[in-house]
Motif scaffolding. Structure first.
Motif: not given
Length: 179
Positions: A38, A41, A65-66, A69, A72-73, A93, A97, A100-101, A104
């Motif tokens: 996290h 990211g 999952l983290q 995320k 993507g960041r 889920q 994600q 989304t990544s 991004q």
């Protein structure tokens, strides 16, 4: 970015923070690995791509999952193959994600998404077509048009939905397909 300045303001330089967090990705307790992913990211450093890509194979779903995320960041196009690999066998889920990544990462993800959109897996094709439509890169236009011919109607629908973003530019390729 902001997180790097915050860490520097706390007396920890960004390089050292990334090294500590990178080593924390191999820690025994999953909550430490999850938190490290996290924070990596938030920092958004491309140098974390390798550790975060490795975390996509973590046995704990929350860590994976983290990591997705965070990838993507960080904005590193080298993360795209790992993200597409994570999509195989992903639940809703995780699939959401990964989508989304990939969005991004934007234009950087397009070549790999175009290639993966030819997968034999309808799950992979659907997510690739969805991401290509959302990114809106002109290189995706032929792939979205071809998706209209997919045997899986949900993929054809996603292709049509993605073509709407291209407005007039999609008319000629669609007419060619129809004729």
């Amino acid at each position: 970015g902001f997180a790097s300045r915050s860490l520097c303001g706390s007396g920890v330089d960004a390089f050292r923070a990334e090294r500590v967090l990178g080593s924390a990705m191999g820690y025994k307790r999953s909550v430490v690995r999850e938190t490290a992913a996290h924070i990596l990211g938030i920092i958004g450093s491309r140098s974390a791509t390798h550790e975060l890509s490795g975390a996509l194979r973590d046995p704990v779903p929350a860590v994976r999952l983290q990591a997705v995320k965070a990838l993507g960041r960080v904005g590193d196009p080298n993360a795209v193959p790992a993200l597409l690999g994570a999509l195989r066998g992903a639940d809703e889920q995780m699939g959401s994600q990964v989508f989304t990544s990939l969005v991004q990462l934007g234009h950087e993800a397009v070549p790999a998404l175009v290639e993966a959109s030819g997968s034999s897996s309808s799950w992979m094709r659907w997510h690739c077509i969805r991401a290509l439509g959302e990114i809106g890169d002109i290189r995706a236009l032929p792939v979205l048009v071809q998706a209209l011919r997919d045997n899986d109607h949900s993929i054809a629908w996603m292709g049509a939905k993605g073509l709407v973003r291209f407005r007039k530019r999609s008319i000629v390729p669609v007419l060619r397909l129809l004729t």
